[in-house]
Design a protein around this motif. Structure first.
Motif, mmCIF file in Angstrom:
data_model
loop_
_atom_site.group_PDB
_atom_site.id
_atom_site.type_symbol
_atom_site.label_atom_id
_atom_site.label_comp_id
_atom_site.label_asym_id
_atom_site.label_seq_id
_atom_site.Cartn_x
_atom_site.Cartn_y
_atom_site.Cartn_z
ATOM 1 N N MET A 219 0.285 -1.489 0.656
ATOM 2 C CA MET A 219 0.183 0.186 0.102
ATOM 3 C C MET A 219 1.392 1.419 -0.177
ATOM 4 O O MET A 219 0.145 2.179 -0.805
ATOM 5 N N GLY A 222 2.762 1.930 -3.136
ATOM 6 C CA GLY A 222 1.609 2.520 -4.147
ATOM 7 C C GLY A 222 1.089 3.814 -4.140
ATOM 8 O O GLY A 222 1.245 4.434 -4.876
ATOM 9 N N SER A 394 -2.719 3.442 -10.273
ATOM 10 C CA SER A 394 -1.232 3.478 -8.531
ATOM 11 C C SER A 394 -2.853 3.458 -7.615
ATOM 12 O O SER A 394 -2.875 2.042 -6.971
ATOM 13 N N ASN A 398 -4.205 0.172 -5.524
ATOM 14 C CA ASN A 398 -3.763 0.195 -4.215
ATOM 15 C C ASN A 398 -5.032 -0.016 -3.098
ATOM 16 O O ASN A 398 -5.904 -0.668 -2.947
#
Length: 415
Positions: A219, A222, A394, A398
């Motif tokens: 995460m 990202g 992205s 995510n």
């Protein structure tokens, strides 16, 4: 116990007010060089390429300090890092007014970036510690809005001050103001001590958490990519729009300055509104909505590049600023919402490193593309559109924000 909780509810607003004040000064000190560099270059006999080195030196130091500043705040507490950061950048702001050569100026601005670099991640930790999860986006949007506000204030203050007292006195005065604010924070900014029912072993484990833990999070990576990409758009427009509007659109500097205020003012309100709305969006929908806003940025950038009039150009730029402000607030607030409080500063510092690297690289990339295109900006706009699309993709993929963090930390004040 109840009295301690009520005390923390009042205390968090004091913390946010102090963070906002400090970050307003930080952005003012950071932005003023963009206007003072013309006078500095005249006095020191610097070339245009030297101006670029001066402006980039801050971002290099600032980017380098993001992760260490966050790690220090997670280990020693946000108060110590904020005080050191504010004091050191104020000192280097004063020293800026006494430089005598290109080398001395570049070195001072680099050290200024190092000094200021610890403020943002430690401020993010202060928000994570003092605000419940469902209020952190609103709190972050207030802190981030200081940049938009100073984007409007700095040209007005700088234009008057540079003409009346000169750039050396201006930096000396701003540095003194920073020292005064440091003293103010020393007395009023306190560190709350978390009252926790967690076992001692669990607390010890949290204290040992490090940057490695952050780097293992898909995460966070990202968010790093997303933040780099959206700030490539922000810094690209901020650094090159004045030149584009004058050289390509035929505006004079006064017209350009007045028109540039319109998207800047609107972005202040949109960023604050974005934080408020974001705290009320169900976690499962945040990524999709933000990805849509990322595509809005891409579409508006394309329309900017093909706009047939100045009015439409400013309209599309305003849309870009609104959508990009929403996305920026989402990205950085998600880092403090999703990671444990013991890692909040490290996580936000790492993510913000992406934004500062974008600030260091994007203006140079655009300059190269414009030169390679014989003065045309088509390829530069294409690059910015590409970054907006990367940001959107992205965000879409995510991982979702964690929802099992405590709703309200209970705190007592410690010095």
């Amino acid at each position: 116990m109840m009295s301690k909780v009520i005390q923390s509810k009042y205390f968090k607003h004091i913390v946010l007010s102090l963070l906002f004040l400090g970050w307003c000064l930080g952005n003012l000190d950071r932005f003023v060089i963009n206007y003072a560099v013309v006078s500095i270059s005249d006095d020191l006999g610097l070339s245009a390429s030297s101006q670029g080195i001066i402006l980039s030196s801050f971002f290099l130091g600032y980017a380098i300090m993001q992760i260490p500043g966050g790690a220090l705040a997670d280990r020693f507490g946000y108060r110590k890092v904020i005080l050191f950061s504010l004091f050191s950048w104020s000192v280097f702001t004063m020293i800026t007014g006494s430089v005598w050569s290109l080398f001395s100026l570049v070195l001072v601005r680099f050290l200024f970036g190092i000094g200021e670099g610890g403020f943002f991640p430690s401020g993010s930790k202060a928000i994570a510690v003092n605000f419940p999860v469902n209020q952190r986006s609103s709190a972050m949007s207030i802190m981030l809005a200081s940049a938009a506000i100073m984007g409007v204030v700095t040209p007005l203050v700088s234009g008057f001050a540079l003409d009346s007292i000169g750039w050396r006195s201006l930096f000396h005065i701003f540095g003194i103001i920073g020292i005064i604010i440091t003293v103010l924070m020393f007395f009023f900014l306190k560190e709350p001590a978390r009252i926790s029912a967690q076992p001692a072993a669990s607390t010890s484990s949290n204290k040992k958490a490090s940057l490695i833990t952050v780097l293992k999070s898909p995460m966070i990576w990202g968010l790093f990519i997303s933040y780099f990409s959206i700030y490539a758009v922000n810094w690209g427009l901020s650094s090159w729009m004045p030149t584009y509007m004058v050289n390509v659109r035929g505006l004079n500097l006064k017209e350009m300055g007045l028109l540039s205020v319109i998207p800047a003012v609107i972005s202040i309100f949109s960023m604050l509104l974005g934080g408020y709305v974001m705290d009320r969006i169900p976690p499962g929908k945040v990524n999709k909505i933000s990805a849509v806003f990322g595509m809005v940025v891409a579409a508006a950038l394309y329309l900017m590049s093909t706009a047939g009039s100045i009015a439409m150009l400013i309209t599309y730029e305003t849309i870009v600023r609104i959508a990009a402000g929403f996305v920026s607030t989402l990205i950085i607030s998600k880092s403090v919402k999703s990671m444990p409080e013991t890692l909040a500063a490290t996580a936000s510092g790492f993510v913000n490193t992406g934004a500062q690297l974008a600030g260091f690289l994007t203006p140079m990339l655009i300059g190269f593309l414009v030169d390679a295109s014989g003065g045309a900006y088509g390829t530069a706009f294409t690059m910015l559109i590409g970054f907006a699309v990367i940001c959107s993709v992205s965000l879409l993929f995510n991982p979702r924000t964690q929802t099992d963090l405590p709703a309200e930390p209970q705190t007592t004040l410690s010095h």
